[in-house]
Design a protein around this motif. Structure first.
Motif: not given
Length: 279
Positions: A63-64, A139-142, A187-191
């Motif tokens: 994780e960041f 991100t899922t909220q670009l 993406g499909s996740q926020d990573v």
């Protein structure tokens, strides 16, 4: 138009990451990237050497925690702080290990943290060049994320990748004259996606590949050439699975240059061969 690039340039200086085994992760960057422990008041591991640095906190691996950007001087930081207003939060001592007092912290709409400050020490040359240069997220909220970084913080769009329906899937953002210091994939996740070190030549890429090979760290993407940025690259993973990119010849972009548009296809991600397309 006033932007970071034209008014208060920023360069990625170091990262804060979390790990369930900080000693193991720290050893990787110490041994492979020639970093040394920096004494400080705190329980995290701070490592620095030459043109790269990282802070490892105990927590969930992969994780960041924060990306730390360097302003050119205190006057530029004061100008940026005034522009950001209430977006600029007070920092903690952990945020200022490599920065002078007075750094600021910013949180984006999804909670990612940026620390912006003035380095407390001038960087020195590396025996094997690899300057920490950019970091990337999925991100899922670009749209919301790009609105924040471009319209509120002042990053500039260098290139966008667009799918067949006209939807932006990737955006590369610059904070100085280099093509990007930050990028986002839809993406499909926020990573956290990866972070990258810029070398000085293709021979450096070769030497880094040999270095990782001797330590039994295999390349999983590349070598190749990206379309946006036109840089040569390859990627490995560190012991926590964080993706690490080595790059060279990243494009420099004039402030007046309009954003480029690329198709969402393998050639855009790697003009030499297979692309790694996020889902």
């Amino acid at each position: 138009m006033i932007t970071l690039q034209t008014d208060t340039p920023l360069a990625l200086h170091h990262l804060h990451v979390t790990s369930e085994d900080p000693q193991r992760l720290g050893s990787f960057y110490t041994n492979l990237f020639d970093l040394k422990v920096v004494p400080h008041n705190g329980n995290q591991i701070a490592l620095a050497g030459g043109s790269r640095a990282i802070v490892v906190h105990y927590g969930k691996s992969g994780e960041f925690a924060a990306a730390a950007y360097a302003a050119r001087d205190e006057a530029a930081l004061a100008t940026l702080k005034a522009k950001l207003g209430d977006l600029a939060e007070t920092t903690t001592p952990a945020d200022e290990i490599f920065f002078r007092q007075g750094a600021i912290r910013i949180r984006d709409p999804q909670g990612r943290c940026l620390i912006i400050g003035v380095p407390n020490k001038q960087r020195s040359p590396d025996e094997l060049p690899a300057r920490l240069q950019h970091t990337v997220f999925q991100t899922t909220q670009l749209e919301a994320v790009l609105d924040f970084y471009v319209n509120k913080l002042g990053f500039v769009i260098s290139d966008e990748v667009v799918d067949t329906e006209g939807r932006v899937t990737t955006c590369f953002l610059r904070s100085d004259d280099e093509h990007h210091s930050l990028a986002f994939f839809r993406g499909s996740q926020d990573v956290w996606d990866h972070h990258c070190y810029e070398t000085s030549s293709w021979n450096d890429i070769r030497d880094w590949g040999d270095r990782f090979a001797r330590a039994r760290y295999s390349i999983f993407f590349g070598p190749g050439r990206h379309g946006p940025g036109n840089n040569l690259f390859f990627m490995i993973t560190d012991p926590d699975g964080n993706r690490v990119e080595l790059s060279c010849d990243l494009q420099r972009v004039d402030a007046a240059h309009p954003p480029g548009v690329w198709p969402h296809e393998e050639y855009t991600l790697n003009s030499w061969g297979r692309g790694w397309i996020r889902t």
